[in-house]
Design an enzyme around this catalytic site. Structure first.
Site, PDB file in Angstrom:
ATOM      1  CE  LYS A 118     -60.987 -48.365 -97.472  1.00  0.00           C
ATOM      2  NZ  LYS A 118     -62.432 -48.632 -97.600  1.00  0.00           N
ATOM      3  CB  THR A 119     -64.645 -45.850 -93.955  1.00  0.00           C
ATOM      4  OG1 THR A 119     -64.107 -47.111 -94.358  1.00  0.00           O
ATOM      5  CG2 THR A 119     -66.154 -45.924 -93.975  1.00  0.00           C
ATOM      6  CG  ASP A 139     -64.703 -48.318-100.378  1.00  0.00           C
ATOM      7  OD1 ASP A 139     -63.527 -47.936-100.245  1.00  0.00           O
ATOM      8  OD2 ASP A 139     -65.313 -48.957 -99.505  1.00  0.00           O
ATOM      9  CD  GLU A 140     -61.346 -51.614-100.080  1.00  0.00           C
ATOM     10  OE1 GLU A 140     -60.223 -51.499-100.595  1.00  0.00           O
ATOM     11  OE2 GLU A 140     -61.521 -51.866 -98.875  1.00  0.00           O
ATOM     12  CD  GLN A 149     -54.486 -52.162 -97.546  1.00  0.00           C
ATOM     13  OE1 GLN A 149     -55.074 -53.013 -96.886  1.00  0.00           O
ATOM     14  NE2 GLN A 149     -54.637 -50.868 -97.304  1.00  0.00           N
ATOM     15  NE  ARG A 165     -54.426 -55.710 -92.607  1.00  0.00           N
ATOM     16  CZ  ARG A 165     -55.011 -54.611 -93.045  1.00  0.00           C
ATOM     17  NH1 ARG A 165     -56.252 -54.355 -92.708  1.00  0.00           N
ATOM     18  NH2 ARG A 165     -54.368 -53.742 -93.793  1.00  0.00           N
TER      19      ARG A 165
END
Length: 728
Positions: free
Chosen positions: A33-34, A220-221, A251, A599
């Protein structure tokens, strides 16, 4: 240009090169994503589609903003100057300073921190003659923050959004608070976007000015945005519609702090003709972990849908392990032993994490790791015995055990508030010194002599009489019931029940866990000694430590091995979350489980116990419904069989006094056996002198199979495995 695009996979490149019109990038866990967000930012600048000051890039944390700025600068080959890049609050403040007079402020306004905000609210409540003891100021602060998160100034709060706080006077107090903020020329954090959104709503010229300035918007997010953030973004993007939102609806786990998953779910409705790019190639986890997580989250109805699959050269890996255990004590032992086993095989402790649904669950694992001498850290929070409510409760226990404990009495004499101010406390200390008596006795002298009056005199009298009563009860019914009664009758538990802050329910759970821990000890002094030893050994300078944290705190992190304990109905999914939010609450709990599984890079170990102790009583539990939703082909199930099978098959739909449960088919699990261990050739007997690398020299006082109780010369009594000591 070719070089930086060549590093992307096909979906990532599509997300970077789609520059015109609204774009939603559904970025699954570990899908880069980043990289997509920063590469898209740099691509806009390198292709000349906009100057740095014409791109608005919004993140949720300063850390994320800093990382994006550094990556963009690296791709450009020069410092990135003049960027509108930062958090929602930082960008909102920057814009508001240009138009502050529109909301009755000046451009040099100050921003209040939480403490100042609470102090100001108390002043407003006092002016309105609202009893702060009955109506807690932190509760009003939470209500006002919720309204601001929803984009509601006082004039927009309708009856449907109302509350019965202060007999329905909350909106009146909100209005008075906002006026006071203007008088002082200050804002709280909620105002930064609320004021700016109101300005954009009410002034077409200012709105058009900002729409012309920002030719591209990057977010973002996006799944974590609240209503006012959504309104602010939508207003700015209405003209050019070049808005790219990156997020993952699977998420979205922060509804309790205002996040609205519906913002991402209705993106196509808000921006007709929007393009959706799904990033589904995960570069973090093994195939079985991804398949198990995807199978679980597929049971959610409120989602846009995507399926994670391994990217690159991801190994096949081992299946997700689901372990059923007889009770919560055995669960803690299992986790501790597996951590030790992995560490012996050269697995770094820092690459292991224990992720729990609720903060109180960390206690059992902390104590187990301390017993084994395994270093650990609690991420995103305090260690169990360092938490304020636990320290307060232990101070009550210390006074119960020893009335001359002045430090403990001073801590709790005004918790909850009993009207004891600084002056009264100084006088109490003076009497104690002059007469050489404990502080508690000095409080009694003040009460009898008239040094305390009114409510303070009455409250101290009740407290001192209470301790006399609880000491009699201690001898009659035992320490567990007495401590539970003391915390209740003293008003300490009620203080947290009345607290409406987001932390209060967790503090109450921690207090329940503390009382439960008492039942592991025969006496109150034995427990207090244990706590002192635990606190003494908590500081550890080693950098290689096991990570303990809640699932919420784990978002954005990754580890080679992840332990996920406590997957039981009522605990996870959490009953309170389902009671308060119904089906939406259950879906968010499932998203939290999905976050936990994703995770893990190489190994995920899920566990549940058939019995958990609540206070001093064992209660039967049933496995979480999430365990049945994990696809069998990607899961290896093991655990208690004979004792568990009969109980689970005959389980009623609810247990008295416990969580209401849906009638469901329960999966039978196979027997779980302890991992094989090499027996020690030279058995160590009671009385032997031994040496431990961490705790030093000691004498063995008892043996239990491969476990030794050792009285260490400098570290006190501990239970350790025989393979970690050698004869002195």
């Amino acid at each position: 240009m070719t070089a930086y695009l060549a590093r992307l996979n096909a979906e990532q490149r599509e997300a970077v090169e789609t520059l015109d019109g609204p774009l939603l990038v559904l970025a699954g866990a570990g899908t880069g994503k980043t990289r997509v967000l920063t590469t898209r930012f740099a691509h806009i600048l390198l292709t000349g589609r906009a100057f740095p000051g014409q791109v608005l890039a919004v993140t949720f944390t300063n850390k994320a903003a800093r990382e994006m700025r550094e990556r963009v600068a690296a791709m450009l080959g020069r410092p990135a100057e003049g960027l509108w890049l930062g958090t929602f609050h930082a960008l909102g403040a920057r814009m508001l300073r240009r138009h502050a007079e529109r909301v009755g402020l000046t451009g040099n306004f100050n921003i209040l921190d939480t403490d100042d905000q609470l102090r100001l609210l108390k002043q407003v409540m006092e002016a309105a003659r609202i009893d702060a003891k009955r109506w807690a100021p932190p509760a009003l602060m939470s209500i006002i923050q919720r309204w601001k998160d929803r984009g509601l100034p006082p004039a927009r709060v309708t009856a449907a959004e109302g509350t019965d706080f202060a007999n329905g006077r909350a909106v009146e107090l909100y209005s008075a608070y906002q006026e006071r903020l203007k008088t002082l020329n200050v804002c709280d954090f909620g105002d930064l976007l609320l004021h700016m959104t109101e300005i954009l709503r009410g002034d077409a010229d200012i709105l058009a000015e900002w729409q012309r300035r920002f030719r591209f918007i990057l977010v973002d997010e996006y799944q974590d945005t609240n209503v006012v953030q959504y309104l602010w973004l939508r207003l700015l993007a209405q003209s050019h519609r070049n808005i790219c939102c990156v997020g993952d609806d699977d998420q979205s786990i922060y509804s309790w702090r205002g996040a609205e998953v519906e913002n991402i779910l209705r993106f196509e409705h808000d921006f007709p003709g929007a393009k959706i790019v799904r990033l589904e190639r995960n570069y973090r986890s093994t195939a079985p972990i991804l398949a198990a997580a995807s199978g679980l989250i597929a049971h959610n109805e409120g989602r846009l849908g995507k399926t994670l699959r391994p990217g690159g050269n991801a190994a096949e890996g081992e299946r997700v392990s689901v372990v059923a255990l007889w009770d919560s004590d055995e669960e803690a032992r299992m986790v501790g032993e597996r951590i030790e086993s992995l560490h012996r095989d050269s697995h770094a402790l820092a690459e292991m994490a224990v992720l729990v649904r609720a903060g109180f669950q960390t206690r059992a694992f902390e104590e187990r790791l301390i017993t084994l001498g395994v270093p650990y850290r609690v991420v995103g929070g305090l260690r169990f015995y360092e938490r304020a409510e636990i320290r307060d409760a232990i101070a009550y226990m210390r006074v119960l055990h020893q009335s001359a404990d002045d430090l403990a009495f001073e801590r709790i004499v005004n918790l909850p508030r009993r009207g004891i101010g600084e002056q009264a406390l100084r006088t109490m200390h003076q009497i104690a010194r002059e007469r050489s008596i404990p502080l508690a006795a000095a409080a009694g002298v003040m009460m009898e002599s008239g040094g305390l009056r009114g409510k303070a005199r009455k409250a101290i009298g009740e407290l001192l009489r209470g301790f006399l009563r609880w000491r009699e009860q201690l001898a009659a019914v035992g320490h567990v019931e007495t401590v539970a009664t003391m915390l209740d009758e003293s008003g300490y538990v009620e203080m947290w029940r009345q607290d409406k802050s987001a932390e209060a329910p967790g503090r109450l759970e921690n207090l329940k866990e503390l009382v439960r821990a008492l039942s592991d000890f025969d006496t109150l002094p034995g427990f207090l000694d244990h706590v002192s030893l635990v606190m003494e050994n908590e500081e550890n300078t080693e950098t290689d430590r096991v990570n303990l944290m809640t699932l919420h705190a784990a978002k954005g992190l990754e580890f080679d091995t992840v332990f996920l304990p406590g997957w039981e109905e009522g605990l996870f999914p959490n009953q309170r979350a389902m009671d308060e939010n119904g089906a939406k609450g259950l879906e968010e709990e499932r998203r939290l489980a999905y976050v936990g599984l994703t995770r893990a890079r190489r190994r995920a170990i899920v566990s549940h116990a058939a019995n958990r102790r609540i206070y001093a009583n064992w209660q039967t539990t049933i496995p979480s419904r999430f365990l049945e939703e994990l696809p069998d082909e990607h899961v290896e199930r093991s655990g208690e069989s004979a004792r568990t099978r009969d109980r689970m098959l005959a389980a009623p739909t609810s247990f008295p006094g416990q969580f209401p449960l849906l009638a469901r088919r329960t999966r039978v699990v196979e027997a779980w056996e302890q991992p094989a261990r090499q027996p020690r050739a030279d058995a160590i007997e009671v009385g032997a002198r031994v040496f431990h690398q961490k705790f030093g020299y000691g004498t063995v006082t008892a043996t239990d199979d491969d476990k030794l109780d050792i009285a260490f010369d400098k570290s006190g009594s501990k239970r350790v495995l025989d393979r970690f000591v050698e004869r002195a």
